[in-house]
Design a protein around this motif. Structure first.
Motif, mmCIF file in Angstrom:
data_model
loop_
_atom_site.group_PDB
_atom_site.id
_atom_site.type_symbol
_atom_site.label_atom_id
_atom_site.label_comp_id
_atom_site.label_asym_id
_atom_site.label_seq_id
_atom_site.Cartn_x
_atom_site.Cartn_y
_atom_site.Cartn_z
ATOM 1 N N ILE A 152 0.835 -1.200 0.000
ATOM 2 C CA ILE A 152 0.000 0.000 0.000
ATOM 3 C C ILE A 152 0.876 1.258 0.000
ATOM 4 C CG2 ILE A 152 -1.735 1.298 1.295
ATOM 5 C CD1 ILE A 152 -2.795 -1.250 -0.044
ATOM 6 N N LYS A 153 1.925 1.257 0.823
ATOM 7 C CA LYS A 153 2.833 2.412 0.872
ATOM 8 C C LYS A 153 3.425 2.714 -0.501
ATOM 9 C CE LYS A 153 5.804 1.317 4.010
ATOM 10 N NZ LYS A 153 6.983 1.447 4.910
ATOM 11 N N HIS A 154 3.813 1.680 -1.216
ATOM 12 C CA HIS A 154 4.466 1.873 -2.514
ATOM 13 C C HIS A 154 3.607 2.707 -3.447
ATOM 14 C CE1 HIS A 154 6.510 1.052 -6.293
ATOM 15 N NE2 HIS A 154 5.354 0.614 -6.780
ATOM 16 N N ASN A 159 2.260 8.156 -5.631
ATOM 17 C CA ASN A 159 1.112 8.916 -6.174
ATOM 18 C C ASN A 159 0.439 8.168 -7.316
ATOM 19 O OD1 ASN A 159 -0.625 11.132 -6.073
ATOM 20 N ND2 ASN A 159 0.480 12.209 -7.705
ATOM 21 N N LYS A 160 0.338 6.859 -7.136
ATOM 22 C CA LYS A 160 -0.315 6.008 -8.139
ATOM 23 C C LYS A 160 -1.590 5.416 -7.545
ATOM 24 C CE LYS A 160 3.992 4.529 -10.390
ATOM 25 N NZ LYS A 160 4.852 3.342 -10.687
ATOM 26 N N PRO A 161 -2.575 5.136 -8.388
ATOM 27 C CA PRO A 161 -3.790 4.490 -7.873
ATOM 28 C C PRO A 161 -3.476 3.084 -7.376
ATOM 29 C CG PRO A 161 -3.832 4.567 -10.272
ATOM 30 C CD PRO A 161 -2.662 5.403 -9.845
ATOM 31 N N VAL A 162 -4.173 2.666 -6.349
ATOM 32 C CA VAL A 162 -3.955 1.332 -5.786
ATOM 33 C C VAL A 162 -4.610 0.298 -6.699
ATOM 34 C CG1 VAL A 162 -4.341 -0.172 -3.802
ATOM 35 C CG2 VAL A 162 -3.903 2.280 -3.457
ATOM 36 N N PRO A 163 -3.856 -0.676 -7.194
ATOM 37 C CA PRO A 163 -4.441 -1.680 -8.093
ATOM 38 C C PRO A 163 -5.329 -2.664 -7.344
ATOM 39 C CG PRO A 163 -2.155 -2.217 -7.619
ATOM 40 C CD PRO A 163 -2.415 -0.887 -6.988
ATOM 41 N N LEU A 164 -6.199 -3.322 -8.098
ATOM 42 C CA LEU A 164 -7.160 -4.235 -7.485
ATOM 43 C C LEU A 164 -6.457 -5.364 -6.745
ATOM 44 C CD1 LEU A 164 -10.142 -4.911 -7.107
ATOM 45 C CD2 LEU A 164 -10.018 -6.280 -9.201
ATOM 46 N N TRP A 165 -5.341 -5.858 -7.292
ATOM 47 C CA TRP A 165 -4.667 -6.985 -6.639
ATOM 48 C C TRP A 165 -4.168 -6.590 -5.246
ATOM 49 C CZ3 TRP A 165 0.289 -6.873 -4.859
ATOM 50 C CH2 TRP A 165 1.162 -5.923 -5.387
ATOM 51 N N ALA A 166 -3.745 -5.326 -5.102
ATOM 52 C CA ALA A 166 -3.282 -4.850 -3.797
ATOM 53 C C ALA A 166 -4.461 -4.716 -2.829
ATOM 54 C CB ALA A 166 -2.563 -3.520 -3.944
ATOM 55 N N VAL A 167 -5.603 -4.292 -3.350
ATOM 56 C CA VAL A 167 -6.810 -4.225 -2.526
ATOM 57 C C VAL A 167 -7.172 -5.604 -2.004
ATOM 58 C CG1 VAL A 167 -9.310 -3.818 -2.592
ATOM 59 C CG2 VAL A 167 -7.742 -2.143 -3.597
ATOM 60 N N PHE A 168 -7.099 -6.601 -2.890
ATOM 61 C CA PHE A 168 -7.418 -7.975 -2.476
ATOM 62 C C PHE A 168 -6.457 -8.487 -1.409
ATOM 63 C CE2 PHE A 168 -9.962 -9.608 -6.416
ATOM 64 C CZ PHE A 168 -10.985 -8.735 -6.077
ATOM 65 N N GLU A 169 -5.261 -7.920 -1.363
ATOM 66 C CA GLU A 169 -4.291 -8.331 -0.352
ATOM 67 C C GLU A 169 -4.688 -7.857 1.045
ATOM 68 O OE1 GLU A 169 -1.148 -10.066 -0.397
ATOM 69 O OE2 GLU A 169 -2.054 -10.814 -2.258
ATOM 70 N N VAL A 170 -5.473 -6.787 1.120
ATOM 71 C CA VAL A 170 -5.726 -6.183 2.429
ATOM 72 C C VAL A 170 -7.177 -6.291 2.902
ATOM 73 C CG1 VAL A 170 -3.810 -4.578 2.166
ATOM 74 C CG2 VAL A 170 -6.105 -3.845 1.469
ATOM 75 N N ILE A 171 -8.109 -6.672 2.028
ATOM 76 C CA ILE A 171 -9.489 -6.800 2.491
ATOM 77 C C ILE A 171 -9.721 -8.193 3.058
ATOM 78 C CG2 ILE A 171 -10.355 -5.073 0.900
ATOM 79 C CD1 ILE A 171 -11.497 -7.329 -0.834
ATOM 80 N N ASN A 172 -10.688 -8.283 3.980
ATOM 81 C CA ASN A 172 -10.981 -9.582 4.587
ATOM 82 C C ASN A 172 -11.976 -10.361 3.736
ATOM 83 O OD1 ASN A 172 -13.678 -8.749 5.288
ATOM 84 N ND2 ASN A 172 -12.876 -7.779 7.141
ATOM 85 N N MET A 173 -12.286 -11.565 4.166
ATOM 86 C CA MET A 173 -13.114 -12.464 3.373
ATOM 87 C C MET A 173 -14.538 -11.928 3.227
ATOM 88 S SD MET A 173 -13.155 -16.585 3.881
ATOM 89 C CE MET A 173 -13.561 -17.704 2.540
ATOM 90 N N GLY A 174 -15.064 -11.320 4.284
ATOM 91 C CA GLY A 174 -16.405 -10.766 4.206
ATOM 92 C C GLY A 174 -16.485 -9.626 3.211
ATOM 93 N N GLU A 175 -15.487 -8.750 3.224
ATOM 94 C CA GLU A 175 -15.456 -7.632 2.275
ATOM 95 C C GLU A 175 -15.332 -8.141 0.844
ATOM 96 O OE1 GLU A 175 -12.201 -5.602 4.006
ATOM 97 O OE2 GLU A 175 -13.419 -4.636 5.563
ATOM 98 N N PHE A 176 -14.594 -9.232 0.656
ATOM 99 C CA PHE A 176 -14.500 -9.830 -0.679
ATOM 100 C C PHE A 176 -15.857 -10.372 -1.120
ATOM 101 C CE2 PHE A 176 -13.457 -13.698 -3.296
ATOM 102 C CZ PHE A 176 -13.154 -12.989 -4.450
ATOM 103 N N GLY A 177 -16.617 -10.931 -0.182
ATOM 104 C CA GLY A 177 -17.962 -11.397 -0.504
ATOM 105 C C GLY A 177 -18.839 -10.255 -0.992
#
Length: 324
Positions: A152-154, A159-177
């Motif tokens: 996330i820091k990178h 100053n780049k948008p956070v890619p979806l794969w990085a989001v998937f690294e930090v969200i929990n299983m319920g949020e993924f649902g």
């Protein structure tokens, strides 16, 4: 002010108040290791506190406690594998040949609300879920940034948008649902097709995968936080009929209600098979479950074992082996 009890006093309390046969160094060590409140109070009932297990020996409770621990050891790696794999299938489907940052995906693909007429109750409900999901994801990004998560820091420092794969690294299983729930219909179906779980009769609107994730999320949280799992007390909601109908159609196993732990193993076996897990690995999972169950059966009264595992446990296990 009430004083706490020593271990010897707790053993006497179990004998005198609860008529539990407990004595000797082994029982004392077991009680110390499992704890009176986490152990005895947590494992003396099935499902609901008023459904007491008619235990007479502390060794019986210790056997149930050990069985529960064995279940969690079996379940955890497979649940984590399923979560990671389905996230990767989803990622591959959504970002191929297009922008991969989360904001783009949110704007163009998390648009299930558009299937409803603007302003009606279903539109507002779906829009709220979508906005709640974005808030949760942004909160996860903020939390992991503050916690020093490198991925996330990178992107934020660059100053780049956070890619979806990085989001998937930090969200929990319920949020993924909820993420799956908010996807546009065509993407839900495409992901389901890739995993071979889409059927027109059971997977209405491509929602089987989100049902699977929400159901396993409750089990995953119980396993990860050392909750009790043997009696499925972690289950907060009943699964939709489309999921149970799909499972029964896929495996020819009936009476899927998720009130016994075997049903969760059946669901996991289906998904593991769809994900291409080697047959021998799935067979080992069921073999270990069977061995642990049989060992428990030799240590507690058979009626109690039947109450825990379900009267159709062996039948379901046999059919699951055939399904593999």
């Amino acid at each position: 002010m009430a004083k706490g009890k020593s271990l010897n006093s707790l053993m006497a309390h179990l004998r005198n108040k609860h008529n539990i046969d407990i004595s000797g160094s082994k029982n004392k060590l077991d009680l110390m290791n499992m704890g009176y409140f986490h152990g005895f109070k947590g494992y003396r009932f099935i499902g609901q506190p008023n459904n007491r297990i008619p235990l007479t020996k502390f060794d019986e409770l210790a056997a149930i406690y050990k069985f529960d621990t064995q279940l969690k050891t079996l379940l955890y790696p497979h649940i984590m594998f399923i979560e990671t794999a389905i996230k990767n299938y989803t990622l591959n489907t959504l970002i191929k040949d297009c922008n991969s940052d989360f904001e783009y995906i949110f704007t163009h693909k998390l648009i299930d609300h558009k299937s409803e007429n603007i302003g009606n109750s279903k539109y507002r409900e779906k829009m709220k879920k979508r906005l709640d999901l974005k808030n949760k994801i942004l909160s996860s990004i903020a939390y992991n940034y503050a916690d020093g998560k490198d991925v996330i820091k990178h992107y934020l420092h660059s100053n780049k948008p956070v890619p979806l794969w990085a989001v998937f690294e930090v969200i929990n299983m319920g949020e993924f649902g909820f993420f799956l729930q908010c996807l546009e219909l065509k993407y839900r179906i495409e992901i389901s097709d890739v995993l071979n779980v889409h059927t027109t009769s059971h997977n209405q609107n491509g929602r089987i995968l989100e049902d699977v994730i929400f159901l396993l999320k409750e089990l995953r949280n119980a396993v990860a936080h050392n909750g009790v799992v043997f009696d499925c007390r972690f289950k907060k909601t009943n699964p939709p009929s489309r999921l149970t109908s799909y499972i029964e159609s896929e495996t020819s196993i009936t009476n899927i209600r998720f009130i016994n732990i075997i049903d969760y193993f059946i669901l996991m076996v289906i998904i593991l098979k769809k994900l291409g897990t080697p047959k021998r690995e799935i067979q080992k999972l069921l073999r270990d479950l069977e061995n642990h169950s049989e060992n428990l059966r030799t240590q507690i009264p058979i009626p109690i074992h039947t109450s825990i595992m379900g009267s159709d446990f062996r039948k379901k296990l046999t059919k699951t082996k055939s399904y593999i």
